[in-house]
Write a protein that holds these residues in place. Structure first.
Motif, mmCIF file in Angstrom:
data_model
loop_
_atom_site.group_PDB
_atom_site.id
_atom_site.type_symbol
_atom_site.label_atom_id
_atom_site.label_comp_id
_atom_site.label_asym_id
_atom_site.label_seq_id
_atom_site.Cartn_x
_atom_site.Cartn_y
_atom_site.Cartn_z
ATOM 1 N N ILE A 169 0.845 -1.193 0.000
ATOM 2 C CA ILE A 169 0.000 0.000 0.000
ATOM 3 C C ILE A 169 0.882 1.245 0.000
ATOM 4 N N THR A 170 0.291 2.371 -0.395
ATOM 5 C CA THR A 170 0.957 3.667 -0.321
ATOM 6 C C THR A 170 0.148 4.546 0.617
ATOM 7 N N LEU A 171 0.787 5.043 1.666
ATOM 8 C CA LEU A 171 0.096 5.827 2.687
ATOM 9 C C LEU A 171 0.541 7.279 2.654
ATOM 10 N N GLY A 172 -0.381 8.184 3.016
ATOM 11 C CA GLY A 172 -0.030 9.590 3.124
ATOM 12 C C GLY A 172 0.038 10.281 1.782
ATOM 13 N N LYS A 173 0.343 11.552 1.816
ATOM 14 C CA LYS A 173 0.411 12.356 0.602
ATOM 15 C C LYS A 173 1.655 13.225 0.631
ATOM 16 N N GLY A 174 2.099 13.620 -0.553
ATOM 17 C CA GLY A 174 3.206 14.548 -0.649
ATOM 18 C C GLY A 174 4.446 14.054 0.066
ATOM 19 N N ASP A 175 5.091 14.944 0.817
ATOM 20 C CA ASP A 175 6.336 14.596 1.498
ATOM 21 C C ASP A 175 6.144 13.515 2.555
ATOM 22 N N ALA A 176 4.903 13.368 3.032
ATOM 23 C CA ALA A 176 4.630 12.400 4.095
ATOM 24 C C ALA A 176 4.328 11.009 3.550
#
Length: 516
Positions: A301-308
């Motif tokens: 999975i890919t969590l968070g957005k942008g730099d996070a």
């Protein structure tokens, strides 16, 4: 590009017509007797039979029995998906088990109808004769495979002394919507399996496919021999199991891979191996729906957005410390089957890489990934592989076990140690019970998470004892069933005949498996 065309068999088996003009068929359907009149029609039926087989190799067909066995622990967020298997709470109306039974018999309807209708087809020329022989051989192979799988799951352990009276599963060889079969005996079902194997063997020879080659995506004589060895082991007919397995090994057509970690990465992450006897074709670009994978272990999975943003894995199930520790660090399979380099997400917590080990054997072939441009993963692993049906590793494990059981410890050690060398392991020199334990442990390592463990325990008449979970995983595991122990004679090693069948088929009255 190789394509699989699938005949709408449900339409082909339509028994009536919805029109006042009895000389016409519905525009989306044809009567079954008109659906198979040429070799070209047979090719479409064959494609459908093979496609259905693909769907009955991975997914629930291997996951469910592994949940019931001793190698995995459930995450606290697994949502009780298939939890009834993990807690040994299976009943005759348990949907997950009933669906497996129904899937096999649904697929058998089309195999049986094909074998009934094909007798009227006349091939014109040698090429057509070979093609037709190959299609019919495939159908016999698949029917033998399905009945072996049904018997393994839904019938007691085979015993030659009681096989003539012990109930197995209903034996259905023709398509008849009104049929209500009772259960056949173990002897009748296994006799039919070997009858289908014999038919397929002769037909593969006629079709010019008496043997195969590594990575074959079509059925052939070698795949049939591998299936034969598997069934003999299932019956605990050790002399014949040894003979069949040895023939495959000594053919030299399927060499064990070189002892390097890349060999096992290629086997499981790229579907490339000299050990594969039969794996089934998948074309990501040409099929609307790929066959099921094994998507409960790695779960990228890919969590968070942008730099996070960060990548993580969110599996429902974690390997136990017991199964991880069964692998020596020098075992070249260990860090292919397992992964300790990914973050693990169990909502709402994220555990750093290296803290928890997860199963990565089925992370998937990236060439089949649905998402190929994920910002962090790139091609995102989604547990899709070419379904792997038979491989030479199984022949080595059968040969070692069968040689031991026929009092040939020298041969058992020879097969076991030849195999261990390809996995980067030193030879063993046990004898008696110690040698048998080494053979069982090696089989457990090789086929971990492939759906074999529960049925191996059943054949070995061993109890199921959950091994300890990973220490770091304990805070986020579901606690139910973690220390479960099931005696070897527990009825749950055999699944029930589904409740709906027991209720709708009066000929099954009094024929339910013990304990249900």
């Amino acid at each position: 590009m190789k394509r699989i065309k699938i005949l709408p068999v449900a339409a082909a088996l339509l028994l009536g017509v919805a029109s006042c003009n009895l000389d016409r068929f519905p525009h989306k359907s044809i009567a079954k007797e008109k659906s198979l009149t040429s070799v070209e029609d047979a090719r479409y039926w064959n494609a459908n039979i093979r496609a259905q087989l693909r769907g009955a190799v991975y997914g629930s067909f291997i996951r469910l029995s592994d949940y019931q066995a001793d190698m995995v622990s459930p995450s606290s967020t697994f949502g009780n998906r298939d939890g009834v298997l993990y807690t040994w709470g299976v009943k005759s109306d348990t949907r997950e088990v009933s669906d497996i039974y129904a899937s096999y018999y649904s697929n058998l309807k089309n195999v049986n109808e094909f074998l009934t209708l094909i007798s009227s087809i006349k091939a014109n020329g040698e090429a057509a004769e070979k093609a037709l022989a190959s299609y019919v051989a495939d159908a016999h192979f698949v029917r033998a495979y399905y009945y072996a799988e049904l018997a393994k799951r839904f019938a007691p352990l085979y015993n030659p002394a009681t096989a003539a009276t012990e109930l197995c599963v209903p034996l259905v060889l023709t398509y008849n919507v009104d049929d209500r079969p009772s259960r056949a005996t173990q002897q009748q079902v296994y006799e039919q399996i070997f009858k289908d194997i014999a038919e397929a063997k002769a037909l593969f020879a006629k079709a010019g496919k008496p043997v195969g080659k590594p990575g074959s995506m079509t059925m052939n004589g070698d795949a049939l021999a591998a299936l034969e060895a598997r069934v003999y082991l299932q019956m605990r007919d050790y002399p014949k199991a040894l003979q069949a397995a040895e023939a495959l090994i000594k053919s030299g057509r399927y060499p064990l891979v070189a002892p390097a970690e890349s060999s096992f990465e290629g086997m499981w992450f790229s579907d490339k191996s000299t050990e594969d006897i039969l794996r089934l074709y998948v074309n990501k670009d040409d099929e609307k729906e790929l066959p099921p994978g094994v998507g409960s272990y790695f779960v990228a999975i890919t969590l968070g957005k942008g730099d996070a943003a960060y990548r993580a894995c969110q599996p429902d199930w974690f390997p136990t410390k017991g199964i991880i520790d069964l692998f020596e660090d020098k075992d070249l399979r260990k860090w292919v089957y397992f992964n300790k380099s990914e973050k693990v997400h169990v909502s709402p917590n994220v555990f750093p890489a290296g803290e928890v080990v997860i199963v990565s054997k089925y992370r998937g072939n990236l060439a089949l990934a649905a998402t190929t441009a994920d910002p962090l993963w790139g091609a995102k692993p989604d547990a899709r592989n070419y379904p792997l049906v038979l491989r030479i590793a199984e022949a080595y494990m059968i040969a070692a076990e069968a040689a031991y059981k026929t009092n040939n410890e020298a041969a058992a050690k020879q097969y076991l140690n030849t195999f261990r060398a390809s996995r980067g392991l030193d030879p063993v020199d046990g004898s008696g019970d110690a040698l048998f334990t080494q053979i069982k442990d090696e089989r457990t390592r090789e086929f971990a998470f492939e759906g074999a463990r529960l049925w191996d325990l059943k054949r070995w008449e061993m109890p199921m004892k959950r091994t300890a979970p990973q220490e770091a995983s304990k805070p986020f595991l579901s606690q139910v069933g973690l220390t479960l122990e099931i005696p070897a004679d527990h009825f749950g090693f055999t699944w029930p005949i589904p409740h709906r069948d027991m209720q709708t088929n009066p000929n099954l009255a009094g024929q339910q498996n013990k304990g249900y």
